[in-house]
Scaffold this active site. Sequence first.
Site, mmCIF file in Angstrom:
data_model
loop_
_atom_site.group_PDB
_atom_site.id
_atom_site.type_symbol
_atom_site.label_atom_id
_atom_site.label_comp_id
_atom_site.label_asym_id
_atom_site.label_seq_id
_atom_site.Cartn_x
_atom_site.Cartn_y
_atom_site.Cartn_z
ATOM 1 N N GLU A 256 0.836 -1.208 0.000
ATOM 2 C CA GLU A 256 0.000 0.000 0.000
ATOM 3 C C GLU A 256 0.874 1.263 0.000
ATOM 4 O O GLU A 256 0.564 2.252 -0.676
ATOM 5 C CB GLU A 256 -0.923 0.018 1.221
ATOM 6 N N TRP A 259 2.091 1.676 -3.464
ATOM 7 C CA TRP A 259 1.064 2.221 -4.372
ATOM 8 C C TRP A 259 1.138 3.755 -4.378
ATOM 9 O O TRP A 259 1.025 4.394 -5.428
ATOM 10 C CB TRP A 259 -0.343 1.811 -3.913
ATOM 11 N N TRP A 287 -19.866 11.550 -20.931
ATOM 12 C CA TRP A 287 -20.405 11.471 -19.562
ATOM 13 C C TRP A 287 -21.804 12.084 -19.527
ATOM 14 O O TRP A 287 -22.085 13.045 -20.228
ATOM 15 C CB TRP A 287 -19.490 12.223 -18.598
ATOM 16 N N ASN A 322 -10.979 2.767 2.882
ATOM 17 C CA ASN A 322 -10.307 2.603 1.584
ATOM 18 C C ASN A 322 -11.093 1.712 0.612
ATOM 19 O O ASN A 322 -11.193 2.013 -0.579
ATOM 20 C CB ASN A 322 -8.897 2.034 1.783
ATOM 21 N N TRP A 340 -15.081 11.284 -13.799
ATOM 22 C CA TRP A 340 -14.254 11.022 -12.606
ATOM 23 C C TRP A 340 -13.704 12.307 -12.007
ATOM 24 O O TRP A 340 -13.472 12.393 -10.802
ATOM 25 C CB TRP A 340 -13.113 10.050 -12.932
ATOM 26 N N TRP A 363 -9.137 7.554 -8.600
ATOM 27 C CA TRP A 363 -10.327 7.890 -9.389
ATOM 28 C C TRP A 363 -10.212 7.392 -10.827
ATOM 29 O O TRP A 363 -11.164 6.890 -11.407
ATOM 30 C CB TRP A 363 -10.595 9.400 -9.347
#
Length: 433
Positions: A256, A259, A287, A322, A340, A363
């Site tokens: 993590e 990341w 969208w 999360n 997004w 996102w």
Amino acid sequence: MTPISIHWFRRDLRLADNAALYHALKGDHPVLPLFIFDKNILEKLAKDDARVTFIYETIEALKKELQQQGSDLLVKYGKPEKIWPEILKEYQVKEVYTNHDYEPYARERDDNMAEFLTSEEIVFKTYKDQVIFEKNEILKADKTPYTVFTPFYKQWHAKLNDFYIKPYPTKKYFKNLLQTKHLPSPGLKEMGFEKSKLDFPKLNYKKKLDDYAKERDFPALDGTTHIGLHLRFGTLSIRKAVKDALEAKSNVWLSELAWREFYMTILWHFPYSAFDSFKKQYDKIKWRNNEDEFKAWREGNTGYPIVDAGMRQLNQTGWMHNRVRMIVGSFLTKHLLIDWRWGETYFAEKLLDYEMASNVGGWQWAAGSGNDAAPYFRVFNPELQTKKFDPKFEYIKKWVPEFGTKKYAQPIVEHTFARERVLKVFKEALSNS
């Protein structure tokens, strides 16, 4: 006037294990620590933005620590480009030390500062501090950046050794801090902000590491470390966090942390991805961007309990679990077909631990437009996610007390219909690219 060096605090609000501060203290001149409440950033924030309170309280604590060493923290409020010329009139500055920041605004600010200080014959030195590996330190064999996490992580992990997590022994050199009388600093009200009522997470993550892999996906449990805020503003050193992960043998938590660095590397190499789709063909998606549905999502009234619980948790606490972040992100982009960027902007306003690289990365991952090996047709089913991660509805009932009663909202869209619609829209956009 005594010649001095300045250490410019930004996202590294601690004295211990601070790269640029260490190098400054080992330099040739006494060191004056500086923090600027940057108007360029603050002007865009709400008056009760909790992060400003957190920074303010951290700065006050830093001042006290420095005062115990006979020094102090010079605190200014304004735009750095206006503040620096004023500082140079006040002090004979020979060198400025600071740590790297990778966000687009910060990069532009630092390029301008480097140019200005050099023109004033002041040395500007910057260091890596908020990540273990940065910029070009993790590259593929052909010297291009990784754009998929797993191979990036393999190399990140292979390269990791004691050298990279060794703390900087700043304390040894505190005697080189500039000795000065107490310096005034602006109050919250003076800067146009109010004290936030939100609670800030404490740094007590170590006890969670043993069970982290087992508990981190279940939002009803307090199984995550809540260190995002502390990494964001540098009240925790990344070297300490990684060392703790290794000592606890918590490989899931270590990944993590990696990341976060992966997304910072992506932002560094592909700065356009902060505002546009990483996979450029995704900017062709049509969208729907329905304002009423966006409002229902923001307020936690979509009729999808796990989505609503997450949004209410965010609105009330400045934090969201999360796993639930992925669910609400997928719901907004896939079920409602809302850009997004709308969701990213809302998170940027609300999240205490907001960090541009990770937020944009998360996102874009949810939308399918980012650094993800999986194709766009992954659409999270909120019902299945609930069965898997909140089977007894404990998390949902905590944040959506009217769940299960007639007062609870009807679903604003039907799952199967939404899934078919998004696949059609995405397919059309991507087949034309």
